[in-house]
Design a protein around this motif. Structure first.
Motif, PDB file in Angstrom:
ATOM      1  N   PHE A   1      -4.902  -0.363   1.838  1.00  0.00           N
ATOM      2  CA  PHE A   1      -4.029   0.201   2.864  1.00  0.00           C
ATOM      3  C   PHE A   1      -2.619  -0.389   2.731  1.00  0.00           C
ATOM      4  O   PHE A   1      -1.618   0.351   2.690  1.00  0.00           O
ATOM      5  CB  PHE A   1      -4.625  -0.120   4.241  1.00  0.00           C
ATOM      6  CG  PHE A   1      -3.914   0.495   5.414  1.00  0.00           C
ATOM      7  CD1 PHE A   1      -4.117   1.822   5.748  1.00  0.00           C
ATOM      8  CD2 PHE A   1      -3.080  -0.274   6.213  1.00  0.00           C
ATOM      9  CE1 PHE A   1      -3.488   2.377   6.855  1.00  0.00           C
ATOM     10  CE2 PHE A   1      -2.443   0.272   7.321  1.00  0.00           C
ATOM     11  CZ  PHE A   1      -2.650   1.608   7.639  1.00  0.00           C
ATOM     12  N   LEU A   2      -2.542  -1.718   2.647  1.00  0.00           N
ATOM     13  CA  LEU A   2      -1.246  -2.373   2.516  1.00  0.00           C
ATOM     14  C   LEU A   2      -0.544  -1.983   1.221  1.00  0.00           C
ATOM     15  O   LEU A   2       0.674  -1.770   1.202  1.00  0.00           O
ATOM     16  CB  LEU A   2      -1.418  -3.900   2.571  1.00  0.00           C
ATOM     17  CG  LEU A   2      -1.685  -4.510   3.946  1.00  0.00           C
ATOM     18  CD1 LEU A   2      -1.982  -5.998   3.805  1.00  0.00           C
ATOM     19  CD2 LEU A   2      -0.487  -4.295   4.873  1.00  0.00           C
ATOM     20  N   TYR A   3      -1.305  -1.891   0.147  1.00  0.00           N
ATOM     21  CA  TYR A   3      -0.714  -1.575  -1.155  1.00  0.00           C
ATOM     22  C   TYR A   3      -0.024  -0.212  -1.133  1.00  0.00           C
ATOM     23  O   TYR A   3       1.136  -0.073  -1.562  1.00  0.00           O
ATOM     24  CB  TYR A   3      -1.783  -1.603  -2.247  1.00  0.00           C
ATOM     25  CG  TYR A   3      -1.286  -1.099  -3.576  1.00  0.00           C
ATOM     26  CD1 TYR A   3      -0.536  -1.913  -4.416  1.00  0.00           C
ATOM     27  CD2 TYR A   3      -1.546   0.222  -3.972  1.00  0.00           C
ATOM     28  CE1 TYR A   3      -0.052  -1.433  -5.633  1.00  0.00           C
ATOM     29  CE2 TYR A   3      -1.071   0.707  -5.188  1.00  0.00           C
ATOM     30  CZ  TYR A   3      -0.329  -0.124  -6.007  1.00  0.00           C
ATOM     31  OH  TYR A   3       0.154   0.353  -7.203  1.00  0.00           O
ATOM     32  N   PHE A   4      -0.720   0.795  -0.644  1.00  0.00           N
ATOM     33  CA  PHE A   4      -0.152   2.141  -0.670  1.00  0.00           C
ATOM     34  C   PHE A   4       0.979   2.305   0.332  1.00  0.00           C
ATOM     35  O   PHE A   4       1.952   3.015   0.066  1.00  0.00           O
ATOM     36  CB  PHE A   4      -1.250   3.178  -0.443  1.00  0.00           C
ATOM     37  CG  PHE A   4      -2.106   3.394  -1.647  1.00  0.00           C
ATOM     38  CD1 PHE A   4      -1.653   4.159  -2.706  1.00  0.00           C
ATOM     39  CD2 PHE A   4      -3.366   2.820  -1.738  1.00  0.00           C
ATOM     40  CE1 PHE A   4      -2.436   4.350  -3.841  1.00  0.00           C
ATOM     41  CE2 PHE A   4      -4.159   3.003  -2.864  1.00  0.00           C
ATOM     42  CZ  PHE A   4      -3.682   3.773  -3.924  1.00  0.00           C
ATOM     43  N   LEU A   5       0.877   1.642   1.485  1.00  0.00           N
ATOM     44  CA  LEU A   5       1.974   1.716   2.442  1.00  0.00           C
ATOM     45  C   LEU A   5       3.202   0.963   1.924  1.00  0.00           C
ATOM     46  O   LEU A   5       4.340   1.416   2.085  1.00  0.00           O
ATOM     47  CB  LEU A   5       1.545   1.152   3.803  1.00  0.00           C
ATOM     48  CG  LEU A   5       1.033   2.197   4.811  1.00  0.00           C
ATOM     49  CD1 LEU A   5      -0.136   2.986   4.259  1.00  0.00           C
ATOM     50  CD2 LEU A   5       0.651   1.530   6.130  1.00  0.00           C
TER      51      LEU A   5
END
Length: 235
Positions: free
Chosen positions: A175-179
């Motif tokens: 989640f953090l990576y793509f955001l």
């Protein structure tokens, strides 16, 4: 048993089957309720067991049952039923396998993230996607988080789906990576859309945190705070 037969109708079996499929009664509860009337089985799926028992009792019952439950309405897991099963799991009344058996009785095609079968999209996501993918690794603490999510008054079922996924550590990292990637190149939405569609069945336009994400474009350090908000940590 013969004394009870005149009082047993197909409606009795239909009620039991729907109670189980909706989740309002667990497998042990169904077996306990029918112990004095029907042979005990620990292996058959509950609805199959009840249908077979009804068929043996009266040939006409089978057609009544099939006619009543052939449509999905009233025969799919409900939020109340899921809560009941999670409570039973955490109190050791049922096993994880029994929870899985109940939640996944209705199967969908592998390429269908969400089939729109249930009125409650968060319950559908739990049954079709979250539990089958993670049941072997989930702890009691994580099941408790799931229970707390479903007990809370749903603000937005899309947010609930996201919060469910974020119970898993590796999902939080994805989640953090793509955001974060989106914040670095907000003009490129393909990677974010691919992730959101594969994981939640939505694109960036329907992502319920898109406005918050856009508002921190110049403040990427606030991404962790957005993650906590998406986890519905206050629940």
């Amino acid at each position: 048993m013969k004394d009870k037969l005149p009082y047993i109708t197909s409606t009795y079996f239909i009620s039991l089957i729907k109670s189980y499929l909706q989740g309002h009664k667990t497998k042990p509860e169904i077996l306990a309720e029918t112990a004095d009337l029907l042979p005990v089985t620990a292996h058959k799926e509950v609805s199959q067991f009840l249908t077979a028992a009804a068929h043996q009792m009266n040939d006409a019952f089978y057609a009544d049952i099939v006619d009543s439950i052939q449509h999905t309405s009233g025969t799919v897991p409900t939020r109340k039923g899921l809560i009941h099963h999670l409570e039973a799991l955490l109190s050791k009344q049922i096993s994880i396998q029994e929870l899985l058996d109940w939640a996944t009785w209705y199967t969908i095609e592998e390429d269908q993230l969400s089939a729109g079968i249930m009125d409650d999209f968060a319950v559908e996501y739990f049954c079709f996607d979250f539990l089958p993918a993670h049941y072997e690794e989930l702890t009691d603490a994580q099941f408790t988080q799931v229970l707390q999510l479903f007990r809370a008054t749903p603000e937005n079922t899309l947010k609930e789906k996201i919060a469910l996924a974020l119970i898993i550590e590796k999902e939080r990292q994805h989640f953090l990576y793509f955001l974060r990637s989106f914040l670095e190149q907000p003009q490129h939405t393909d990677a974010l859309n691919t992730y959101l569609m594969a994981k939640f069945g939505m694109d960036h336009r329907s992502f319920p945190y898109i406005q918050e994400l856009m508002s921190i474009q110049t403040q990427p350090e606030k991404l962790e705070a957005l993650l906590e908000k998406a986890r519905l940590s206050a629940v």
